[in-house]
Design a protein around this motif. Sequence first.
Motif, PDB file in Angstrom:
ATOM      1  N   ASP A   1       0.807  -1.222   0.000  1.00 28.48           N
ATOM      2  CA  ASP A   1       0.000   0.000   0.000  1.00 28.48           C
ATOM      3  C   ASP A   1       0.837   1.267   0.000  1.00 28.48           C
ATOM      4  O   ASP A   1       0.275   2.369   0.039  1.00 28.48           O
ATOM      5  CB  ASP A   1      -0.931   0.013   1.223  1.00 28.48           C
ATOM      6  N   GLN A   2       2.178   1.112  -0.005  1.00 30.15           N
ATOM      7  CA  GLN A   2       3.092   2.264   0.009  1.00 30.15           C
ATOM      8  C   GLN A   2       2.814   3.179   1.210  1.00 30.15           C
ATOM      9  O   GLN A   2       2.789   4.407   1.092  1.00 30.15           O
ATOM     10  CB  GLN A   2       2.962   3.065  -1.291  1.00 30.15           C
ATOM     11  N   LYS A   3       2.601   2.566   2.376  1.00 34.26           N
ATOM     12  CA  LYS A   3       2.183   3.289   3.565  1.00 34.26           C
ATOM     13  C   LYS A   3       3.278   3.286   4.626  1.00 34.26           C
ATOM     14  O   LYS A   3       3.937   2.273   4.865  1.00 34.26           O
ATOM     15  CB  LYS A   3       0.919   2.638   4.144  1.00 34.26           C
ATOM     16  N   LEU A   4       3.436   4.459   5.277  1.00 32.75           N
ATOM     17  CA  LEU A   4       4.365   4.591   6.384  1.00 32.75           C
ATOM     18  C   LEU A   4       3.624   5.176   7.578  1.00 32.75           C
ATOM     19  O   LEU A   4       3.008   6.239   7.483  1.00 32.75           O
ATOM     20  CB  LEU A   4       5.527   5.516   6.012  1.00 32.75           C
ATOM     21  N   LEU A   5       3.650   4.451   8.706  1.00 29.64           N
ATOM     22  CA  LEU A   5       3.024   4.916   9.943  1.00 29.64           C
ATOM     23  C   LEU A   5       4.057   4.860  11.060  1.00 29.64           C
ATOM     24  O   LEU A   5       4.723   3.836  11.240  1.00 29.64           O
ATOM     25  CB  LEU A   5       1.820   4.051  10.305  1.00 29.64           C
ATOM     26  N   ILE A   6       4.189   5.955  11.807  1.00 29.70           N
ATOM     27  CA  ILE A   6       5.149   6.008  12.909  1.00 29.70           C
ATOM     28  C   ILE A   6       4.439   6.516  14.153  1.00 29.70           C
ATOM     29  O   ILE A   6       3.894   7.618  14.153  1.00 29.70           O
ATOM     30  CB  ILE A   6       6.340   6.925  12.598  1.00 29.70           C
ATOM     31  N   GLN A   7       4.430   5.692  15.186  1.00 32.56           N
ATOM     32  CA  GLN A   7       3.843   6.078  16.472  1.00 32.56           C
ATOM     33  C   GLN A   7       4.977   6.547  17.364  1.00 32.56           C
ATOM     34  O   GLN A   7       5.927   5.814  17.629  1.00 32.56           O
ATOM     35  CB  GLN A   7       3.125   4.894  17.102  1.00 32.56           C
ATOM     36  N   ARG A   8       4.893   7.801  17.835  1.00 37.26           N
ATOM     37  CA  ARG A   8       6.005   8.383  18.563  1.00 37.26           C
ATOM     38  C   ARG A   8       5.512   9.293  19.686  1.00 37.26           C
ATOM     39  O   ARG A   8       4.521  10.013  19.526  1.00 37.26           O
ATOM     40  CB  ARG A   8       6.875   9.186  17.584  1.00 37.26           C
ATOM     41  N   GLU A   9       6.224   9.252  20.811  1.00 41.09           N
ATOM     42  CA  GLU A   9       5.935  10.158  21.916  1.00 41.09           C
ATOM     43  C   GLU A   9       6.969  11.263  21.926  1.00 41.09           C
ATOM     44  O   GLU A   9       8.169  11.016  21.792  1.00 41.09           O
ATOM     45  CB  GLU A   9       5.969   9.413  23.259  1.00 41.09           C
ATOM     46  N   PHE A  10       6.509  12.493  22.070  1.00 43.48           N
ATOM     47  CA  PHE A  10       7.417  13.632  22.073  1.00 43.48           C
ATOM     48  C   PHE A  10       6.996  14.612  23.150  1.00 43.48           C
ATOM     49  O   PHE A  10       5.908  15.184  23.093  1.00 43.48           O
ATOM     50  CB  PHE A  10       7.419  14.313  20.699  1.00 43.48           C
TER      51      PHE A  10
ATOM     52  N   LEU B   1       0.941  10.222  15.767  1.00 39.57           N
ATOM     53  CA  LEU B   1       0.900   9.160  14.775  1.00 39.57           C
ATOM     54  C   LEU B   1       1.211   9.793  13.420  1.00 39.57           C
ATOM     55  O   LEU B   1       0.368  10.477  12.831  1.00 39.57           O
ATOM     56  CB  LEU B   1      -0.467   8.481  14.739  1.00 39.57           C
ATOM     57  N   ILE B   2       2.434   9.580  12.964  1.00 42.06           N
ATOM     58  CA  ILE B   2       2.842  10.123  11.671  1.00 42.06           C
ATOM     59  C   ILE B   2       2.286   9.216  10.576  1.00 42.06           C
ATOM     60  O   ILE B   2       2.603   8.033  10.512  1.00 42.06           O
ATOM     61  CB  ILE B   2       4.374  10.211  11.574  1.00 42.06           C
ATOM     62  N   ASN B   3       1.434   9.779   9.750  1.00 40.67           N
ATOM     63  CA  ASN B   3       0.768   9.028   8.678  1.00 40.67           C
ATOM     64  C   ASN B   3       1.210   9.612   7.346  1.00 40.67           C
ATOM     65  O   ASN B   3       0.840  10.728   6.997  1.00 40.67           O
ATOM     66  CB  ASN B   3      -0.753   9.129   8.838  1.00 40.67           C
ATOM     67  N   ASP B   4       2.006   8.851   6.602  1.00 41.76           N
ATOM     68  CA  ASP B   4       2.558   9.372   5.353  1.00 41.76           C
ATOM     69  C   ASP B   4       2.801   8.219   4.386  1.00 41.76           C
ATOM     70  O   ASP B   4       2.590   7.046   4.733  1.00 41.76           O
ATOM     71  CB  ASP B   4       3.869  10.118   5.625  1.00 41.76           C
TER      72      ASP B   4
ATOM     73  N   PRO C   1       0.363   0.736  13.890  1.00 46.28           N
ATOM     74  CA  PRO C   1       0.051   1.450  15.132  1.00 46.28           C
ATOM     75  C   PRO C   1      -1.120   2.396  14.912  1.00 46.28           C
ATOM     76  O   PRO C   1      -1.442   2.756  13.776  1.00 46.28           O
ATOM     77  CB  PRO C   1       1.346   2.213  15.417  1.00 46.28           C
ATOM     78  N   HIS C   2      -1.755   2.803  15.991  1.00 42.44           N
ATOM     79  CA  HIS C   2      -2.954   3.642  15.854  1.00 42.44           C
ATOM     80  C   HIS C   2      -3.054   4.735  16.907  1.00 42.44           C
ATOM     81  O   HIS C   2      -3.950   5.570  16.870  1.00 42.44           O
ATOM     82  CB  HIS C   2      -4.217   2.770  15.930  1.00 42.44           C
ATOM     83  N   LYS C   3      -2.106   4.768  17.855  1.00 39.79           N
ATOM     84  CA  LYS C   3      -2.197   5.694  18.975  1.00 39.79           C
ATOM     85  C   LYS C   3      -1.563   7.044  18.639  1.00 39.79           C
ATOM     86  O   LYS C   3      -0.497   7.099  18.047  1.00 39.79           O
ATOM     87  CB  LYS C   3      -1.500   5.081  20.196  1.00 39.79           C
ATOM     88  N   GLY C   4      -2.225   8.137  19.027  1.00 38.89           N
ATOM     89  CA  GLY C   4      -1.633   9.456  18.914  1.00 38.89           C
ATOM     90  C   GLY C   4      -2.349  10.375  17.945  1.00 38.89           C
ATOM     91  O   GLY C   4      -3.167   9.946  17.125  1.00 38.89           O
ATOM     92  N   LYS C   5      -2.023  11.654  18.043  1.00 40.59           N
ATOM     93  CA  LYS C   5      -2.570  12.657  17.140  1.00 40.59           C
ATOM     94  C   LYS C   5      -1.980  12.466  15.749  1.00 40.59           C
ATOM     95  O   LYS C   5      -0.775  12.401  15.564  1.00 40.59           O
ATOM     96  CB  LYS C   5      -2.236  14.061  17.656  1.00 40.59           C
ATOM     97  N   GLU C   6      -2.839  12.383  14.740  1.00 33.83           N
ATOM     98  CA  GLU C   6      -2.382  12.094  13.382  1.00 33.83           C
ATOM     99  C   GLU C   6      -1.805  13.348  12.725  1.00 33.83           C
ATOM    100  O   GLU C   6      -2.443  14.396  12.668  1.00 33.83           O
ATOM    101  CB  GLU C   6      -3.528  11.531  12.547  1.00 33.83           C
ATOM    102  N   VAL C   7      -0.574  13.210  12.222  1.00 34.43           N
ATOM    103  CA  VAL C   7       0.111  14.292  11.530  1.00 34.43           C
ATOM    104  C   VAL C   7       0.905  13.702  10.369  1.00 34.43           C
ATOM    105  O   VAL C   7       1.153  12.497  10.317  1.00 34.43           O
ATOM    106  CB  VAL C   7       1.076  15.058  12.463  1.00 34.43           C
ATOM    107  N   THR C   8       1.314  14.557   9.444  1.00 31.49           N
ATOM    108  CA  THR C   8       2.229  14.119   8.393  1.00 31.49           C
ATOM    109  C   THR C   8       3.657  14.225   8.922  1.00 31.49           C
ATOM    110  O   THR C   8       3.907  14.819   9.976  1.00 31.49           O
ATOM    111  CB  THR C   8       2.088  14.980   7.138  1.00 31.49           C
ATOM    112  N   GLN C   9       4.609  13.675   8.171  1.00 32.04           N
ATOM    113  CA  GLN C   9       6.005  13.775   8.587  1.00 32.04           C
ATOM    114  C   GLN C   9       6.453  15.233   8.644  1.00 32.04           C
ATOM    115  O   GLN C   9       7.151  15.647   9.577  1.00 32.04           O
ATOM    116  CB  GLN C   9       6.899  12.996   7.618  1.00 32.04           C
ATOM    117  N   ALA C  10       6.038  16.026   7.654  1.00 31.77           N
ATOM    118  CA  ALA C  10       6.421  17.439   7.618  1.00 31.77           C
ATOM    119  C   ALA C  10       5.850  18.195   8.817  1.00 31.77           C
ATOM    120  O   ALA C  10       6.528  19.042   9.415  1.00 31.77           O
ATOM    121  CB  ALA C  10       5.956  18.078   6.312  1.00 31.77           C
ATOM    122  N   GLU C  11       4.610  17.901   9.175  1.00 29.85           N
ATOM    123  CA  GLU C  11       3.985  18.559  10.327  1.00 29.85           C
ATOM    124  C   GLU C  11       4.698  18.186  11.623  1.00 29.85           C
ATOM    125  O   GLU C  11       4.915  19.043  12.492  1.00 29.85           O
ATOM    126  CB  GLU C  11       2.499  18.185  10.393  1.00 29.85           C
TER     127      GLU C  11
END
Length: 294
Positions: A113-122, A128-131, A256-266
């Motif tokens: 699906d050419q999908k990248l998801l990164i769940q990260r705490e900052f 949740l980086i969705n790109d 992963p599914h946890k966290g506020k969804e943002v793009t990598q750039a955001e």
Amino acid sequence: MNNIQLRTVLFFALLVFSAGYAQNFQGMAVYESKTALPKFDVPKGMNITPEMQKQIQEGMSKALEKTFVLNFNRTESVYEEEQKLDAPGQNSPFRMMANFGGTSGVLYKNIKDQKLLIQREFFGKDFLINDSLPRLKWVMGGESKKIGNYTCYKATVIVPTNKADFRDMRPKEEKEAEKEKDTLTSAPATNFMDMIEMPKEKTITAWYTPDIPVSQGPENYWGLPGLILEVSDGTTIMLCSKVVLNPKDKAEIKAPHKGKEVTQAEYDDIVVKKVEEMRQMYQMGGGRMPFRSN
């Protein structure tokens, strides 16, 4: 047909041949990551002794020594840090700064699906980086070497650096730093952030093995005709120390599914703004470094 073309043809032939077997195929790879931070000269006016500079350099380098586990099948993978309960300094300032380096959290790749998801705490917030997967235009080489029991082949790609990844930081060249100092003020530079720069791009060298025909690798690297067992950008190296194919106890590979969804750039903008906030706090504090030994 040259060797590179032959390897590519064999890779896709093997995928077709093993289509029925692919649904049950799974593997696990362990990577050791180390970053050799460049040495920074302390500018005049900064409240940092040579001993403090050495402590900071050693602390950051140690915090960047991590172990990661990649669980993968034919189309998906999950990459995350191996947690070590007995590791000292888990909450140290060095560890917190190391997590700016883009290696913390759970990274999921879906090749189909050419999908990248990164769940990260900052800083206490979940994101949740969705790109989409980065497009990597690999240049295949003819060099080969052994990594463990696997024959690996070299490939390189030039990628843009990530402004929020401090593993990419470099000391400014002396002439450039002096030029900026003369332009902004006649006083000596006292801000560490003024002494570093981010190159626009970097060269990635990867070593992959067609013996494991999956287009996966550590972090967000992918797209080669075989599992990537080593990646280096000249500063950070990720080297595979263990591979297990079809383990008895299969790990669950899911997005992963946890966290506020943002793009990598955001997400990068959020990190950069936080760094600027910390920089201003540092200046207001008179340039005192908050680091202490563990």
